[in-house]
Structures are given as structure tokens and as C-alpha cells.
Design an enzyme around this catalytic site. Sequence first.
Site, PDB file in Angstrom:
ATOM      1  CB  CYS A  14      -0.959  -0.022   1.183  1.00 25.91           C
ATOM      2  SG  CYS A  14      -2.362   1.104   0.995  1.00 25.91           S
ATOM      3  CG  HIS A 128      -3.817  -4.138   2.244  1.00 36.16           C
ATOM      4  ND1 HIS A 128      -2.932  -3.754   3.237  1.00 36.16           N
ATOM      5  CD2 HIS A 128      -4.214  -2.985   1.634  1.00 36.16           C
ATOM      6  CE1 HIS A 128      -2.814  -2.435   3.238  1.00 36.16           C
ATOM      7  NE2 HIS A 128      -3.579  -1.948   2.283  1.00 36.16           N
ATOM      8  CD  GLU A 130      -1.785  -6.900   4.581  1.00 34.89           C
ATOM      9  OE1 GLU A 130      -2.114  -5.729   4.796  1.00 34.89           O
ATOM     10  OE2 GLU A 130      -1.326  -7.299   3.489  1.00 34.89           O
TER      11      GLU A 130
END
Length: 218
Positions: A14, A128, A130
Site C-alpha cells: 500500500c 493487501h 494479509e
Amino acid sequence: MYDKGVYYPIWGVCLGIETMAFWAFDPIVDPKSRCHDTNPKMMTFNFTDQAPSSKLFRDMPKNVFEALAEKPMAGHFHKFGVSMKMYELSKDFQELFVVLATNHDARGMEFISIMEARHYPFYALQWHPEKVHFMDKLVAAKDLQQPVEAFAMNKYMSHFYCKKRVRITTAFCQRLKEQGFCLRSTKPKKSFMSLLIELLLQTLSSLGLMMMLVTMIE
């Protein structure tokens, strides 16, 4: 440092990819552009020809790689991005990084979603991986069903970077010095505003308790 044999991988997510983009630009040039309708947004990827043979993707299971291009399972949570136009304007940027995947925002701007350094262990993602396990709490979408490949992708990405980390050639010379850089060794300081809010909440809580006691007495 890297050219002298030091191995230290960097994984930018990001804001990380936006920061890495600064490396290849003149300090006075901001490579970011405003993105529209990408916060939050589940998206597929437009892979470049370099992606299948890249360091990041060459060992990814074929079904997972293909799913990333076919199923919207990549969570984007950003208001800015690095446009392909900026990439194409900078020879230094092109020499340092190779673009592996892109996306388009609501107004058609093509931005970089995944890139890796050509000669160094630098990997950058605008999305993202994760957050896969928490996407149902982050994306306001009815009946959001994460495909099984999304969890396989999450595992692959985690293992990929962990394998890079164990190859790090640098280390602290003393254990005590290393501990000084750990988060648990820091003492958080409260700002004036946070203290004010805490005091207000405590006051409201006390008033609520007092009202309950008065009600019980009556």
C-alpha cells in the site's frame, strides 16, 4: 549496500509501493495519483507478460495465479496509486522495477498493483494480501465469499517473504542493542487529545454509575 553483498529484502504494501516509487524519482516529483473507487475494492489483476516468470510468481501454483486474474479476491484500500504513465515517463523507474500487474480505477486510470526490483529483493504491492482472513469485516458487500484460492494466495505470499527474511545477512552485534529496537521496549506517549478523551470517558462513566446508584436508592 546490496551491491556489496548485503542481503536485506523489502516488502512494501500500500503506502510501501508508493514510497518505493519515490526512490526512482527526483525528490521534488510526486509519482502518486489520485485513485477513485479503490477504498475498499475487490479486484482481479491485469498481469503483464513478465509476471509468470517473475521472482514473485514463478513458483506460485498455476490455479492460484490464474484465479488472481479471474476472481476479484485482491483487497484494495487506497486513495492514491502510482500510475503507469509515471512509470513510463521515468527511465530510472523502469530500470529499477519491473511491473507485474496493474489495475484501473473508476475513471480508467491504470495504476501499478504489483512490481518487483529487477536486481534486488524488493517487492511492492498496492493491495493487501494479509487481509484475506478479515475481508468480510472490511468490505461492505453482501454475501462476500472468498474463493479457496484467496487463502492459498495468502499462504504463498507469507511463505515467500519469510523465506527471503531468513536469508538476511545483517545482525546486531549485541543482544541488548537489538532489544532496544524492539517495539516492546518502547514506551508509548499519550497526546493531550488522547488524555482529554480518556478523562471525558472516565467522567461519563462515573456519572453513569452515580445515576444508577441514585436510581437504586429511590
